[in-house]
Design an enzyme around this catalytic site. Structure first.
Site, PDB file in Angstrom:
ATOM      1  N   HIS A  95       0.811  -1.217   0.000  1.00 18.94           N
ATOM      2  CA  HIS A  95       0.000   0.000   0.000  1.00 18.94           C
ATOM      3  C   HIS A  95       0.847   1.270   0.000  1.00 18.94           C
ATOM      4  O   HIS A  95       0.340   2.346  -0.303  1.00 18.94           O
ATOM      5  CB  HIS A  95      -0.997   0.001   1.170  1.00 18.94           C
ATOM      6  N   ASP A 125       0.143  -7.616   1.645  1.00 16.90           N
ATOM      7  CA  ASP A 125       0.564  -6.213   1.714  1.00 16.90           C
ATOM      8  C   ASP A 125       2.087  -6.088   1.666  1.00 16.90           C
ATOM      9  O   ASP A 125       2.694  -5.324   2.423  1.00 16.90           O
ATOM     10  CB  ASP A 125       0.019  -5.541   2.975  1.00 16.90           C
ATOM     11  N   SER A 203       4.668   2.740   7.792  1.00 15.00           N
ATOM     12  CA  SER A 203       4.288   1.557   7.017  1.00 15.00           C
ATOM     13  C   SER A 203       5.457   1.045   6.184  1.00 15.00           C
ATOM     14  O   SER A 203       6.127   1.817   5.497  1.00 15.00           O
ATOM     15  CB  SER A 203       3.119   1.894   6.088  1.00 15.00           C
TER      16      SER A 203
END
Length: 358
Positions: A95, A125, A203
């Site tokens: 992402h 992911d 992230s």
């Protein structure tokens, strides 16, 4: 500005003091600190060793100039990643780079390189980029094992929250075996929960154990405000170490498949079927068909013709097609796997040779 009589009197008195009556003032002496604690020393050493492997990722988006119509790439978002090997492979979250037209990787020494996408697996992911940088600038991160983790262990996160690079936060393993939803609605199982502060920009960054080894990839937070609320999630390194080499080798993750379509949950309830995955379609010539599996079908007069229900894969019970896919992902196309199958009140064991889901 108006002054009260008392304040005015104090001001006039202080101005009237002769210079020799004023107290000499200087910096206060520094109190010796003493040695750092063992924990502080360990934190400092861990960051010193691990931070050179952590990178700042800037996702780029194509934008056309209104007047000249020239297309240029502009920053669209930021995230974190880490050096996987000396060949320049960088691991991050899918992402982080999703929807971008390009990416730029900034190393710990602040040098930047254009990155190319090697491969991605949205179901977990994860994505792998590659940069062309000197090998001496690419210290691979140390790899640990998530299967050895215990709740209460000390953990460390390094990342770029809100664009502030090389930020260290600490916490513990708050829970193990959590489930979160990936960005394509697939369930990610076995996730690590931590209270180490994780914010937007973290992230794709590493979650480390006290030995400085990678134990997870920080991916999501649970927060009503969008900032850290003490509940962060990381993809376990055992998953990462299984998926990343295949992304580097093949450019994608080829999931093994058996060639079936699962029925909805209400089918199980309506027909009074046992716990498992009822089949409503079996691909002709596919692995399941070759093993003799049959789907539920409508016969004459709308009568239901009994089909198969997969109740376990390699001895592990399954409740949904997502359960089956997750268990098959640990295997390769061409592997043989045992399925426990129920039909018309009888269970049997079936061996299936896995195909690949293109």
């Amino acid at each position: 500005m108006r002054h009260t009589p008392i304040a005015l009197a104090f001001l006039l008195t202080s101005l009237a003091l002769p210079l020799q009556a004023r107290t000499e003032a200087g910096p206060r002496p520094i109190t010796p600190r003493g040695a750092l604690s063992a924990e502080e020393t360990a934190n400092i050493e861990l960051f010193r060793k691990a931070s050179p492997s952590v990178v700042h990722i800037t996702t780029l988006a194509a934008r056309r100039d209104f007047f000249s119509l020239n297309v240029q790439q502009v920053p669209a978002g930021t995230g974190t990643g880490f050096v996987w090997d000396e060949a320049g492979h960088i691991v991050t979250n899918f992402h982080v780079i999703q929807g971008g037209s390009g990416a730029q990787v900034t190393l710990a020494d602040q040098t930047s390189y254009e990155a190319e996408l090697v491969g991605a697996f949205p179901d977990r992911d994860l994505a792998v980029l590659r940069i062309k940088a000197p090998r001496e600038k690419l210290p691979p991160i140390a790899i640990g094992a998530s299967r050895e983790l215990r709740v209460g262990q000390r953990v460390y996160a390094i990342g770029n929250p809100f664009g502030l690079d090389q930020t260290l936060t600490t916490g513990i393993v708050s829970a193990l075996g959590r489930e979160i939803e990936s960005f394509n609605n697939r369930t990610i199982r076995g996730v690590i929960q931590t209270d180490a502060a994780i914010n937007p920009g973290n992230s794709g960054g590493p979650l480390l154990d006290s030995a400085g080894r990678l134990i997870g990839v920080n991916t999501q937070i649970a927060s009503p405000s969008g900032a850290s609320a003490g509940i962060g999630f990381a993809i376990p390194v055992d998953e990462v170490n299984r998926i990343v080499p295949r992304l580097i080798r093949d450019g994608r993750f080829l999931r093994p498949a058996i060639g079936v379509t699962a029925g909805p949950e209400n089918l199980t309830r309506a027909l009074g079927l046992p716990r498992g995955v009822p089949l409503v379609q079996v691909q002709p010539g596919g692995p399941a068909a070759k093993a003799g599996l049959k789907p539920f079908q409508r016969g004459r007069g709308s009568q239901i013709v009994a089909g198969d229900v997969i109740t376990a894969v390699a001895g592990e019970a399954v409740d949904s097609l997502d359960d089956i896919l997750s268990l098959l992902e640990t295997r390769q196309p061409g592997d043989r796997v045992n399925l426990t199958v129920w039909r018309s009140g009888q269970s049997r064991s079936v061996t299936v040779t896995l195909g690949s889901a293109e």
